[in-house]
Design a protein around this motif. Structure first.
Motif, PDB file in Angstrom:
ATOM      1  N   LEU A  28      12.140  13.891   6.725  1.00 54.20           N
ATOM      2  CA  LEU A  28      11.835  15.224   5.809  1.00 54.20           C
ATOM      3  C   LEU A  28      12.490  15.192   4.315  1.00 54.20           C
ATOM      4  CD1 LEU A  28      11.024  18.146   8.226  1.00 54.20           C
ATOM      5  CD2 LEU A  28       9.559  17.251   6.663  1.00 54.20           C
ATOM      6  N   ASP A  29      13.929  15.045   4.578  1.00 51.21           N
ATOM      7  CA  ASP A  29      14.496  14.920   3.197  1.00 51.21           C
ATOM      8  C   ASP A  29      14.268  13.587   2.412  1.00 51.21           C
ATOM      9  OD1 ASP A  29      15.954  16.943   4.480  1.00 51.21           O
ATOM     10  OD2 ASP A  29      17.879  15.448   5.062  1.00 51.21           O
ATOM     11  N   ALA A  30      13.567  12.541   3.106  1.00 50.59           N
ATOM     12  CA  ALA A  30      13.335  11.494   2.174  1.00 50.59           C
ATOM     13  C   ALA A  30      11.638  11.925   1.540  1.00 50.59           C
ATOM     14  CB  ALA A  30      13.117  10.259   3.094  1.00 50.59           C
ATOM     15  N   LEU A  31      11.165  12.723   2.201  1.00 47.20           N
ATOM     16  CA  LEU A  31       9.544  13.174   1.729  1.00 47.20           C
ATOM     17  C   LEU A  31       9.895  14.096   0.577  1.00 47.20           C
ATOM     18  CD1 LEU A  31       6.617  13.085   1.776  1.00 47.20           C
ATOM     19  CD2 LEU A  31       6.851  14.745   3.546  1.00 47.20           C
ATOM     20  N   ASN A  32      10.835  14.813   0.869  1.00 48.47           N
ATOM     21  CA  ASN A  32      11.238  16.052  -0.234  1.00 48.47           C
ATOM     22  C   ASN A  32      11.641  15.149  -1.379  1.00 48.47           C
ATOM     23  OD1 ASN A  32      10.387  18.147   1.396  1.00 48.47           O
ATOM     24  ND2 ASN A  32      12.224  18.326   2.133  1.00 48.47           N
ATOM     25  N   LEU A  33      12.515  14.166  -1.480  1.00 48.39           N
ATOM     26  CA  LEU A  33      13.204  13.253  -2.488  1.00 48.39           C
ATOM     27  C   LEU A  33      11.770  12.563  -3.102  1.00 48.39           C
ATOM     28  CD1 LEU A  33      15.547  12.683  -4.091  1.00 48.39           C
ATOM     29  CD2 LEU A  33      15.902  10.803  -2.752  1.00 48.39           C
ATOM     30  N   PHE A  34      10.885  11.869  -2.322  1.00 48.23           N
ATOM     31  CA  PHE A  34       9.869  11.183  -2.943  1.00 48.23           C
ATOM     32  C   PHE A  34       8.778  12.286  -3.694  1.00 48.23           C
ATOM     33  CE2 PHE A  34       9.117   7.969   0.866  1.00 48.23           C
ATOM     34  CZ  PHE A  34      10.308   7.329   0.416  1.00 48.23           C
ATOM     35  N   HIS A  35       8.693  13.508  -3.489  1.00 50.56           N
ATOM     36  CA  HIS A  35       7.800  14.416  -3.949  1.00 50.56           C
ATOM     37  C   HIS A  35       8.610  14.863  -5.315  1.00 50.56           C
ATOM     38  CE1 HIS A  35       4.332  16.707  -4.279  1.00 50.56           C
ATOM     39  NE2 HIS A  35       4.886  17.822  -3.929  1.00 50.56           N
ATOM     40  N   ILE A  36       9.719  15.014  -5.478  1.00 52.15           N
ATOM     41  CA  ILE A  36      10.518  15.672  -6.486  1.00 52.15           C
ATOM     42  C   ILE A  36      10.880  14.832  -7.553  1.00 52.15           C
ATOM     43  CG2 ILE A  36      10.789  17.863  -5.321  1.00 52.15           C
ATOM     44  CD1 ILE A  36      13.619  17.191  -5.161  1.00 52.15           C
ATOM     45  N   ALA A  37      11.386  13.719  -7.240  1.00 52.00           N
ATOM     46  CA  ALA A  37      11.765  12.753  -8.112  1.00 52.00           C
ATOM     47  C   ALA A  37      11.021  11.619  -8.658  1.00 52.00           C
ATOM     48  CB  ALA A  37      13.188  11.940  -7.350  1.00 52.00           C
ATOM     49  N   GLN A  38      11.045  11.153  -9.590  1.00 47.06           N
ATOM     50  CA  GLN A  38      10.191   9.915 -10.492  1.00 47.06           C
ATOM     51  C   GLN A  38      10.621   8.721  -9.721  1.00 47.06           C
ATOM     52  OE1 GLN A  38      10.473   9.136 -14.336  1.00 47.06           O
ATOM     53  NE2 GLN A  38       8.526   8.289 -14.359  1.00 47.06           N
ATOM     54  N   LEU A  39      11.873   8.442  -9.797  1.00 47.43           N
ATOM     55  CA  LEU A  39      12.545   7.167  -9.108  1.00 47.43           C
ATOM     56  C   LEU A  39      13.615   7.365  -8.043  1.00 47.43           C
ATOM     57  CD1 LEU A  39      13.513   5.831 -12.677  1.00 47.43           C
ATOM     58  CD2 LEU A  39      11.673   5.198 -11.572  1.00 47.43           C
ATOM     59  N   VAL A  40      13.070   6.682  -6.954  1.00 47.11           N
ATOM     60  CA  VAL A  40      13.835   6.850  -5.681  1.00 47.11           C
ATOM     61  C   VAL A  40      14.217   5.348  -5.200  1.00 47.11           C
ATOM     62  CG1 VAL A  40      13.709   7.737  -3.196  1.00 47.11           C
ATOM     63  CG2 VAL A  40      12.461   8.984  -5.099  1.00 47.11           C
ATOM     64  N   ILE A  41      15.619   5.379  -4.901  1.00 48.74           N
ATOM     65  CA  ILE A  41      15.982   3.913  -4.206  1.00 48.74           C
ATOM     66  C   ILE A  41      16.466   4.439  -2.723  1.00 48.74           C
ATOM     67  CG2 ILE A  41      18.091   4.082  -5.324  1.00 48.74           C
ATOM     68  CD1 ILE A  41      17.943   1.031  -5.354  1.00 48.74           C
ATOM     69  N   ALA A  42      16.076   4.097  -1.524  1.00 48.62           N
ATOM     70  CA  ALA A  42      16.334   4.253  -0.461  1.00 48.62           C
ATOM     71  C   ALA A  42      17.035   3.180   0.292  1.00 48.62           C
ATOM     72  CB  ALA A  42      14.980   4.699   0.516  1.00 48.62           C
ATOM     73  N   LEU A  43      18.094   3.175   0.889  1.00 53.72           N
ATOM     74  CA  LEU A  43      18.842   2.162   1.596  1.00 53.72           C
ATOM     75  C   LEU A  43      18.912   2.614   3.065  1.00 53.72           C
ATOM     76  CD1 LEU A  43      20.835  -0.343   1.834  1.00 53.72           C
ATOM     77  CD2 LEU A  43      22.709   1.237   1.188  1.00 53.72           C
ATOM     78  N   LYS A  44      18.394   1.663   4.038  1.00 54.93           N
ATOM     79  CA  LYS A  44      18.417   2.085   5.192  1.00 54.93           C
ATOM     80  C   LYS A  44      18.576   1.061   6.503  1.00 54.93           C
ATOM     81  CE  LYS A  44      13.430   0.748   5.618  1.00 54.93           C
ATOM     82  NZ  LYS A  44      13.774  -0.287   6.829  1.00 54.93           N
ATOM     83  N   ALA A  45      18.901   1.492   7.579  1.00 57.31           N
ATOM     84  CA  ALA A  45      18.460   0.887   8.846  1.00 57.31           C
ATOM     85  C   ALA A  45      17.352   0.398   9.030  1.00 57.31           C
ATOM     86  CB  ALA A  45      19.179   1.470   9.762  1.00 57.31           C
ATOM     87  N   ARG A  46      17.148  -0.602   9.965  1.00 57.91           N
ATOM     88  CA  ARG A  46      15.819  -1.109  10.599  1.00 57.91           C
ATOM     89  C   ARG A  46      14.814  -0.024  11.460  1.00 57.91           C
ATOM     90  NH1 ARG A  46      14.238  -6.563  10.544  1.00 57.91           N
ATOM     91  NH2 ARG A  46      13.153  -6.213  12.369  1.00 57.91           N
ATOM     92  N   GLN A  47      13.878  -0.035  10.949  1.00 60.01           N
ATOM     93  CA  GLN A  47      12.634   0.613  11.706  1.00 60.01           C
ATOM     94  C   GLN A  47      13.122   2.110  11.799  1.00 60.01           C
ATOM     95  OE1 GLN A  47      13.241  -1.605  15.379  1.00 60.01           O
ATOM     96  NE2 GLN A  47      11.836  -3.234  14.841  1.00 60.01           N
ATOM     97  N   LEU A  48      12.960   2.560  10.705  1.00 61.92           N
ATOM     98  CA  LEU A  48      13.223   4.185  10.611  1.00 61.92           C
ATOM     99  C   LEU A  48      12.022   5.058  10.004  1.00 61.92           C
ATOM    100  CD1 LEU A  48      17.038   4.564   9.697  1.00 61.92           C
ATOM    101  CD2 LEU A  48      15.888   4.542  11.927  1.00 61.92           C
ATOM    102  N   GLY A  49      10.904   4.074   9.856  1.00 61.12           N
ATOM    103  CA  GLY A  49       9.675   4.832   9.590  1.00 61.12           C
ATOM    104  C   GLY A  49       9.606   4.964   8.107  1.00 61.12           C
ATOM    105  N   LEU A  50      10.352   4.467   7.192  1.00 65.12           N
ATOM    106  CA  LEU A  50      10.476   5.187   5.857  1.00 65.12           C
ATOM    107  C   LEU A  50       9.167   4.221   4.992  1.00 65.12           C
ATOM    108  CD1 LEU A  50      12.174   7.169   4.733  1.00 65.12           C
ATOM    109  CD2 LEU A  50      13.592   5.274   3.373  1.00 65.12           C
ATOM    110  N   THR A  51       8.831   3.122   5.535  1.00 65.26           N
ATOM    111  CA  THR A  51       7.699   2.378   4.788  1.00 65.26           C
ATOM    112  C   THR A  51       6.363   3.195   5.319  1.00 65.26           C
ATOM    113  OG1 THR A  51       8.648   0.214   4.949  1.00 65.26           O
ATOM    114  CG2 THR A  51       6.342   0.250   4.537  1.00 65.26           C
TER     115      THR A  51
END
Length: 324
Positions: free
Chosen positions: A79-102
């Motif tokens: 949810l935090d990532a989705l909110n950032l996707f929605h309000i920001a123009q440029l988002v860089i996400a660093l993550k562990a494997r298989q966390l559903g971000l794609t």
């Protein structure tokens, strides 16, 4: 006519009103419009107002463990990532494997295509076949096909590289050598740290969103390239030195991953490789672990350097400083 709203619907409206900075009059008008709508019209309005509502109520993703499509129930960090996707123009996400971000980025892309026409979405990955897979019936188009029929639009094109809807929205799957001749509303770069020559791709693609589109760069870390373009952008975003917004998702974000699970992965990797580099690459606990260079064959362990390192912003040069 709908007389009552569910708590979920009320929350979606409240969040949208806050985000859009509606005054009292505008807020009352919106609520009245939703209350007076038919059931389908109400749902379309709520989905258009809130990508969170759209995703949590209507998106399904494929679960490889149970081998079936399941409702996309978002974890707190998603949810935090989705909110950032929605309000920001440029988002860089660093993550562990298989966390559903794609999956999350693709769900947001579908929301744009349906509710922000005429959207142009461009999807990149490290290989052309991987970018095509993200657009396929196993990913984005599979999510779309599981929406209610009354929400779906006619599909005009559904090829390996292009998916176009009747409202004019279109998504493209591109190899890393293409995409520079478009104006995009959203660019998704999956496994960005593993894309060969990311700098060249950025020079070609970033100008396509400079008119107001968005770009999401999503990746686990590649420890074979400690000073990669992706890592430099992430470090700059974290230090507030560029226009990017950063987010990090550690291994424990997935609810099924317990400390016992992590210890099992740790023992296995340590036994197989003699070090923890693979663990920190695949399942980091902190972004420091993820960004650290490989240390297995190094004379001085990276952790020793961490203990005497303090990250600081660059010193600004005074305007009246003499030339050297």
């Amino acid at each position: 006519m709908i007389q009552n709203l569910t708590p979920t619907q009320t929350t979606a409206i409240d969040l949208a009103v806050t985000r859009l900075q509606f005054n009292q009059k505008e807020s009352r008008k919106l609520r009245a419009q939703i209350m007076d709508s038919s059931e389908i019209e109400r749902e379309l309005l709520l989905c258009a107002l809130s990508p969170e509502y759209f995703i949590t109520q209507y998106i399904f993703i494929y679960d490889a463990q149970i081998k079936d499509w399941i409702k996309f129930i978002l974890w707190a960090q998603q949810l935090d990532a989705l909110n950032l996707f929605h309000i920001a123009q440029l988002v860089i996400a660093l993550k562990a494997r298989q966390l559903g971000l794609t999956w999350l980025a693709l769900a947001y892309a579908i929301w744009q295509m349906l509710f922000r026409p005429i959207a142009t979405v461009m999807v990149f990955s490290r290989r052309d076949d991987e970018s095509m897979y993200l657009l396929s019936d196993e990913r984005a188009r599979g999510m779309y096909r599981r929406l209610p029929e009354w929400m779906q639009l006619d599909t005009l094109t559904a090829s390996a590289h292009q998916w176009k809807l009747s409202n004019g929205s279109v998504a493209y799957a591109f190899p890393t050598t293409a995409g520079d001749s478009y104006t995009s509303t959203l660019v998704i770069m999956d496994e960005a740290d593993l894309i060969p020559n990311l700098n060249r791709l950025m020079r070609s693609v970033k100008p396509t969103i400079d008119a107001g589109g968005k770009m999401f760069m999503i990746s686990r870390a590649d420890k074979s390239t400690p000073n990669s373009e992706y890592k430099r952008i992430y470090r700059g975003a974290k230090a507030g030195l560029n226009g990017w917004s950063d987010i990090f998702l550690p291994w424990w974000v997935r609810p099924s991953r317990t400390p016992e699970w992590y210890e099992k992965q740790k023992r296995d990797i340590l036994q197989r490789t003699g070090g923890l580099d693979d663990l920190h690459e695949q399942y980091p606990s902190t972004d420091t672990e993820a960004l650290a260079p490989a240390s297995l064959n190094k004379r001085i362990p990276h952790k020793w350097g961490e203990q005497c390192y303090v990250e600081m912003k660059p010193v600004e040069t005074p305007t009246d400083a003499p030339d050297i």
